[in-house]
Structures are given as C-alpha cells and as structure tokens.
Design an enzyme around this catalytic site. Structure first.
Site, short mmCIF file in Angstrom:
data_model
loop_
_atom_site.label_atom_id
_atom_site.label_comp_id
_atom_site.label_asym_id
_atom_site.label_seq_id
_atom_site.Cartn_x
_atom_site.Cartn_y
_atom_site.Cartn_z
N ALA A 116 -3.68 6.98 -5.66
CA ALA A 116 -2.28 6.56 -5.78
C ALA A 116 -2.29 5.04 -5.94
O ALA A 116 -1.96 4.28 -5.03
CB ALA A 116 -1.49 6.98 -4.55
N SER B 33 0.84 -1.19 0.00
CA SER B 33 0.00 0.00 0.00
C SER B 33 0.88 1.25 0.00
O SER B 33 2.08 1.18 -0.26
CB SER B 33 -0.92 -0.03 1.23
OG SER B 33 -1.86 1.02 1.15
N ASN B 34 0.28 2.38 0.29
CA ASN B 34 1.00 3.63 0.43
C ASN B 34 0.29 4.47 1.49
O ASN B 34 -0.71 4.05 2.05
CB ASN B 34 1.09 4.36 -0.92
CG ASN B 34 -0.28 4.64 -1.49
OD1 ASN B 34 -1.12 5.25 -0.85
ND2 ASN B 34 -0.52 4.20 -2.71
N ARG B 35 0.79 5.67 1.74
CA ARG B 35 0.25 6.49 2.83
C ARG B 35 -0.90 7.40 2.39
O ARG B 35 -1.30 8.27 3.15
CB ARG B 35 1.39 7.33 3.42
CG ARG B 35 2.47 6.50 4.05
CD ARG B 35 3.58 7.37 4.65
NE ARG B 35 4.36 8.04 3.62
CZ ARG B 35 4.47 9.36 3.48
NH1 ARG B 35 3.85 10.17 4.30
NH2 ARG B 35 5.21 9.88 2.51
#
Length: 195
Positions: free
Chosen positions: A75, A8-10
């Site tokens: 994103a 994942s990402n932030r």
C-alpha cells in the site's frame, strides 16, 4: 515529514509476506521489497528494506527485468510532503502540511512490462469493483486483487475478489487465511504463465 513524523498507513505486510512464503514453497527465487512491517519476513527469501516510496520504486525497477512475476501487495503512499523538514516540527496551534503526488510505482512498472506477469492489489473503500477494473487496465496488470481495509489491514485473513481482463476469476467465499489465498493467487499466476 521531519526526523520524527511520517505519512503511513495501517498495512502490516502480512499479505506480501504470505505471497513470498507461498512462492518460496513452490520453489521460486523470491525477492521482497518491503518498507516497515509489523511482522517478520519468511525465511529463505531475499528482503530489500526501503523507507520511502522513491526507494521502493528504485529497488523494484532495478529488479524488474529479472522477474517472471511481480506481485504488488504494498500500500505505497500516494502522497508525500512537498519538502521534508530537517528538524522536528515543534508543537503549534495549527500546521498546514503541503502534500504532493508520489510516483505511481505500479503504473511505471506496467509501462516497462515485457514478458512479466503483474499482479496488483486494489484497496478500495467505494466503487470497489469499478475502481479495481480501472486499475487493472490503467496499470497494465494481468490480475488485480480487490480488497477493503476493514477486511484486510492487520488481519491474518482477507476477503478478496480477483479480476483479469475478462472479469472476475476468483472470489473469497468467506474470510480466508492470507497464506491460503496467496497459494491460490500464485496458482492463477502459474496457470497464466504456462498457458
């Protein structure tokens, strides 16, 4: 990766929901395709929840023909495990994880584009403007919004530059609320549609 771990990402989802809220307030019929977010979606919009980049792609392709404007703030992960494990991977001293490229959802929608106006986001950490302008052309966007992770992820504000084929059309003078920027962005889109 397995039943417990994910790549994942932030990203929080705040920018996407700010755009959805602004579009709703302008009277648009809004559909949001969203993965896990740290904030709740605004009321009065349709939300399709997805877990993977493949599910996101399917949902967006299914809805795309019926939209006037697509704003891709997501994103979306560029990579995924080559194979998901059926059981949780137990702790070991080391582990090599093979990643493969995911579908470029924005580019695939750009190829399919007809009358739709497409706004993409370019989250960059180097060669920011050159990369954003390249994304604009490669993915057949009408606008691309350049932002940086340290000025956007998880924050209620954003610092952006917006480009179209002619160059820069908007720049944040200072950090501005994502809601304020969303209204400005949709104003740019509305002007382009009416022009």
């Amino acid at each position: 990766i397995d039943p417990v771990r994910v790549i994942s990402n932030r990203s929080s989802g705040k920018m996407g929901f700010a755009v959805a809220e602004a579009a709703r307030d302008l009277g648009a019929d809004v559909t949001v395709v969203a993965a896990r977010t740290s904030v709740a979606p605004p009321h009065g919009v349709r939300v399709i929840r997805v877990r993977t980049s493949e599910e996101m792609s399917r949902a967006l392709h299914d809805a795309f023909d019926g939209v006037d404007v697509l704003v891709m703030t997501a994103a979306v992960s560029d990579f995924k495990p080559s194979a998901a494990l059926a059981q949780k991977k137990k702790s070991t001293d080391s582990w090599t994880l093979e990643l493969v490229k995911t579908e470029d959802v924005l580019a695939s929608l750009g190829e399919k584009k007809g009358r739709q106006l497409i706004v993409g986001f370019a989250l960059e950490t180097e060669n920011e403007e050159a990369n954003a302008r390249a994304k604009l052309a490669k993915k057949q966007c009408d606008f691309v919004v350049l932002n940086r992770p340290e000025e956007s992820f998880g924050l209620d504000t954003n610092v952006v530059k917006v480009f179209d084929v002619n160059g820069e059309v908007y720049r944040s003078a200072a950090p501005e609320s994502k809601r304020d920027f969303a209204r400005k962005l949709l104003g740019l889109a509305a002007s382009r549609l009416s022009g």
